[in-house]
Design a protein around this motif. Sequence first.
Motif, PDB file in Angstrom:
ATOM      1  N   SER A  52    -117.800  26.581 -14.969  1.00  8.05           N
ATOM      2  CA  SER A  52    -116.881  28.213 -15.510  1.00  8.05           C
ATOM      3  C   SER A  52    -116.861  28.770 -13.970  1.00  8.05           C
ATOM      4  O   SER A  52    -116.560  29.423 -13.005  1.00  8.05           O
ATOM      5  CB  SER A  52    -116.761  28.794 -16.430  1.00  8.05           C
ATOM      6  OG  SER A  52    -116.215  29.552 -16.623  1.00  8.05           O
ATOM      7  N   ILE A  53    -118.284  29.097 -13.761  1.00  8.98           N
ATOM      8  CA  ILE A  53    -118.595  29.711 -12.785  1.00  8.98           C
ATOM      9  C   ILE A  53    -118.459  29.380 -10.744  1.00  8.98           C
ATOM     10  O   ILE A  53    -118.000  29.839 -10.181  1.00  8.98           O
ATOM     11  CB  ILE A  53    -120.065  29.746 -12.533  1.00  8.98           C
ATOM     12  CG1 ILE A  53    -120.514  30.514 -14.004  1.00  8.98           C
ATOM     13  CG2 ILE A  53    -121.289  30.374 -11.272  1.00  8.98           C
ATOM     14  CD1 ILE A  53    -121.995  31.337 -13.940  1.00  8.98           C
ATOM     15  N   LEU A  54    -119.175  27.779 -11.337  1.00  7.74           N
ATOM     16  CA  LEU A  54    -118.266  27.467  -9.900  1.00  7.74           C
ATOM     17  C   LEU A  54    -116.594  27.524  -9.668  1.00  7.74           C
ATOM     18  O   LEU A  54    -116.274  27.492  -8.970  1.00  7.74           O
ATOM     19  CB  LEU A  54    -118.446  25.353 -10.326  1.00  7.74           C
ATOM     20  CG  LEU A  54    -119.961  24.949  -9.777  1.00  7.74           C
ATOM     21  CD1 LEU A  54    -120.236  23.724 -10.243  1.00  7.74           C
ATOM     22  CD2 LEU A  54    -120.853  25.646  -8.339  1.00  7.74           C
ATOM     23  N   LEU A  55    -115.985  27.000 -10.571  1.00  5.67           N
ATOM     24  CA  LEU A  55    -114.138  27.476 -10.560  1.00  5.67           C
ATOM     25  C   LEU A  55    -113.842  28.089 -10.320  1.00  5.67           C
ATOM     26  O   LEU A  55    -113.476  29.015  -9.545  1.00  5.67           O
ATOM     27  CB  LEU A  55    -113.829  26.207 -11.985  1.00  5.67           C
ATOM     28  CG  LEU A  55    -113.954  24.819 -11.822  1.00  5.67           C
ATOM     29  CD1 LEU A  55    -113.197  24.670 -13.201  1.00  5.67           C
ATOM     30  CD2 LEU A  55    -113.135  24.365 -10.686  1.00  5.67           C
ATOM     31  N   SER A  56    -115.014  29.326 -11.209  1.00 11.76           N
ATOM     32  CA  SER A  56    -113.838  30.778 -11.085  1.00 11.76           C
ATOM     33  C   SER A  56    -114.461  31.849  -9.814  1.00 11.76           C
ATOM     34  O   SER A  56    -113.591  32.719  -9.193  1.00 11.76           O
ATOM     35  CB  SER A  56    -114.857  31.924 -12.321  1.00 11.76           C
ATOM     36  OG  SER A  56    -114.645  31.685 -13.158  1.00 11.76           O
ATOM     37  N   ILE A  79    -113.362  19.657 -10.606  1.00  8.25           N
ATOM     38  CA  ILE A  79    -115.063  19.247 -11.468  1.00  8.25           C
ATOM     39  C   ILE A  79    -114.862  17.912 -12.114  1.00  8.25           C
ATOM     40  O   ILE A  79    -113.762  17.589 -12.591  1.00  8.25           O
ATOM     41  CB  ILE A  79    -115.597  20.343 -12.380  1.00  8.25           C
ATOM     42  CG1 ILE A  79    -115.749  21.797 -12.069  1.00  8.25           C
ATOM     43  CG2 ILE A  79    -116.608  19.780 -13.087  1.00  8.25           C
ATOM     44  CD1 ILE A  79    -116.941  22.332 -11.419  1.00  8.25           C
ATOM     45  N   ILE A  80    -115.980  17.165 -12.225  1.00  4.52           N
ATOM     46  CA  ILE A  80    -115.484  15.781 -13.489  1.00  4.52           C
ATOM     47  C   ILE A  80    -116.712  15.644 -13.770  1.00  4.52           C
ATOM     48  O   ILE A  80    -117.550  15.792 -13.071  1.00  4.52           O
ATOM     49  CB  ILE A  80    -115.473  14.389 -12.116  1.00  4.52           C
ATOM     50  CG1 ILE A  80    -114.309  14.465 -11.001  1.00  4.52           C
ATOM     51  CG2 ILE A  80    -116.151  13.131 -12.519  1.00  4.52           C
ATOM     52  CD1 ILE A  80    -113.765  13.643 -10.270  1.00  4.52           C
ATOM     53  N   THR A  81    -116.765  15.344 -14.754  1.00  2.00           N
ATOM     54  CA  THR A  81    -118.097  15.847 -15.893  1.00  2.00           C
ATOM     55  C   THR A  81    -118.186  14.668 -16.915  1.00  2.00           C
ATOM     56  O   THR A  81    -116.872  14.387 -16.770  1.00  2.00           O
ATOM     57  CB  THR A  81    -118.224  17.192 -16.291  1.00  2.00           C
ATOM     58  OG1 THR A  81    -118.324  17.377 -16.981  1.00  2.00           O
ATOM     59  CG2 THR A  81    -117.111  17.589 -16.856  1.00  2.00           C
ATOM     60  N   GLY A  82    -118.822  14.812 -17.544  1.00  2.00           N
ATOM     61  CA  GLY A  82    -118.455  13.887 -19.406  1.00  2.00           C
ATOM     62  C   GLY A  82    -119.834  14.532 -20.396  1.00  2.00           C
ATOM     63  O   GLY A  82    -120.756  14.909 -19.707  1.00  2.00           O
ATOM     64  N   CYS A  83    -119.721  13.829 -21.255  1.00  2.00           N
ATOM     65  CA  CYS A  83    -120.989  13.523 -22.113  1.00  2.00           C
ATOM     66  C   CYS A  83    -121.537  12.159 -22.750  1.00  2.00           C
ATOM     67  O   CYS A  83    -120.281  11.616 -22.685  1.00  2.00           O
ATOM     68  CB  CYS A  83    -120.579  14.824 -22.957  1.00  2.00           C
ATOM     69  SG  CYS A  83    -119.600  14.921 -24.139  1.00  2.00           S
ATOM     70  N   ALA A 116    -116.627  22.559 -25.355  1.00  7.42           N
ATOM     71  CA  ALA A 116    -117.327  23.472 -24.080  1.00  7.42           C
ATOM     72  C   ALA A 116    -116.410  24.749 -23.229  1.00  7.42           C
ATOM     73  O   ALA A 116    -116.257  25.367 -23.244  1.00  7.42           O
ATOM     74  CB  ALA A 116    -118.559  23.163 -24.079  1.00  7.42           C
ATOM     75  N   CYS A 117    -115.868  23.755 -22.524  1.00  6.58           N
ATOM     76  CA  CYS A 117    -115.636  24.362 -21.156  1.00  6.58           C
ATOM     77  C   CYS A 117    -113.783  24.997 -21.435  1.00  6.58           C
ATOM     78  O   CYS A 117    -113.573  26.037 -20.634  1.00  6.58           O
ATOM     79  CB  CYS A 117    -115.214  22.992 -20.152  1.00  6.58           C
ATOM     80  SG  CYS A 117    -116.484  22.584 -19.662  1.00  6.58           S
ATOM     81  N   ASN A 118    -113.621  24.403 -22.339  1.00 12.66           N
ATOM     82  CA  ASN A 118    -111.992  24.861 -22.837  1.00 12.66           C
ATOM     83  C   ASN A 118    -111.532  26.383 -23.041  1.00 12.66           C
ATOM     84  O   ASN A 118    -111.403  26.679 -23.586  1.00 12.66           O
ATOM     85  CB  ASN A 118    -111.067  24.041 -23.284  1.00 12.66           C
ATOM     86  CG  ASN A 118    -110.492  23.158 -22.481  1.00 12.66           C
ATOM     87  OD1 ASN A 118    -110.137  23.809 -21.569  1.00 12.66           O
ATOM     88  ND2 ASN A 118    -110.250  21.682 -23.368  1.00 12.66           N
ATOM     89  N   VAL A 168    -111.530  28.195 -15.875  1.00 10.59           N
ATOM     90  CA  VAL A 168    -110.934  26.231 -16.840  1.00 10.59           C
ATOM     91  C   VAL A 168    -109.900  25.466 -17.769  1.00 10.59           C
ATOM     92  O   VAL A 168    -109.628  25.945 -18.472  1.00 10.59           O
ATOM     93  CB  VAL A 168    -112.227  25.559 -17.323  1.00 10.59           C
ATOM     94  CG1 VAL A 168    -112.601  24.361 -17.988  1.00 10.59           C
ATOM     95  CG2 VAL A 168    -113.908  26.402 -16.710  1.00 10.59           C
ATOM     96  N   LEU A 169    -109.484  24.929 -16.835  1.00 12.69           N
ATOM     97  CA  LEU A 169    -108.141  23.624 -17.392  1.00 12.69           C
ATOM     98  C   LEU A 169    -109.009  22.573 -17.656  1.00 12.69           C
ATOM     99  O   LEU A 169    -108.928  22.201 -16.696  1.00 12.69           O
ATOM    100  CB  LEU A 169    -106.808  24.021 -16.447  1.00 12.69           C
ATOM    101  CG  LEU A 169    -105.546  23.867 -17.716  1.00 12.69           C
ATOM    102  CD1 LEU A 169    -105.474  23.839 -18.765  1.00 12.69           C
ATOM    103  CD2 LEU A 169    -104.431  23.521 -16.577  1.00 12.69           C
ATOM    104  N   TYR A 170    -109.247  22.077 -18.864  1.00 16.02           N
ATOM    105  CA  TYR A 170    -109.829  20.908 -18.710  1.00 16.02           C
ATOM    106  C   TYR A 170    -109.029  19.397 -19.834  1.00 16.02           C
ATOM    107  O   TYR A 170    -108.331  20.265 -20.224  1.00 16.02           O
ATOM    108  CB  TYR A 170    -110.796  21.518 -19.479  1.00 16.02           C
ATOM    109  CG  TYR A 170    -112.577  20.023 -19.224  1.00 16.02           C
ATOM    110  CD1 TYR A 170    -113.374  21.112 -18.315  1.00 16.02           C
ATOM    111  CD2 TYR A 170    -112.653  19.648 -19.956  1.00 16.02           C
ATOM    112  CE1 TYR A 170    -114.291  20.149 -18.075  1.00 16.02           C
ATOM    113  CE2 TYR A 170    -113.698  19.051 -19.759  1.00 16.02           C
ATOM    114  CZ  TYR A 170    -114.993  19.638 -19.137  1.00 16.02           C
ATOM    115  OH  TYR A 170    -115.819  18.366 -18.732  1.00 16.02           O
ATOM    116  N   GLY A 171    -109.351  18.272 -18.963  1.00 13.11           N
ATOM    117  CA  GLY A 171    -108.373  17.792 -20.089  1.00 13.11           C
ATOM    118  C   GLY A 171    -109.552  16.531 -20.490  1.00 13.11           C
ATOM    119  O   GLY A 171    -111.096  16.338 -19.010  1.00 13.11           O
TER     120      GLY A 171
END
Length: 143
Positions: free
Chosen positions: A55-59, A66-70, A79-81, A86-89
């Motif tokens: 959120s900090i990086l985008l804001s 951002i490309i991420t995963g778990c 967590a991100c949404n 953050v508009l996360y998919g």
Amino acid sequence: MKIAVIQASTQADKNKVLTEIVKKVASPLGHEIVNFGVFEDEANYSYTEIALLISILLSSKSVDFIITGCSSGQGMALACNTLPGVLYGFVQNPQDAFLFGRINDGNAISFLLGLGYGWLGKLNLEYSLEKLFAGEFGIGYPA
């Protein structure tokens, strides 16, 4: 576009592979790639800590995407949404990636990097990223 790679500690061993695939697909398209880890020798970070960083990086406009995963991809998505900016998919396959970019026009995606990763995991990541960046975001589908 400036693209960040950052993922949960549960899948720190996938950071190098994820970053290499993002670079392979997105760099030839003129995108800049920045790897924020999490690296294998770092401390463990919770999903909420990584989500806050996202959120900090985008804001702050430090990155555009951002490309991420778990392990399942779901924890990071949830967590991100919950955070501003953050508009996360959640992306499981190339079709999800393509439609997310065209329809949702978001700024972050999560991959499952543990559950179902299997022998085809690297190819699925590569093909999904190819479809994500195959065209303009937010144009809708069908055109």
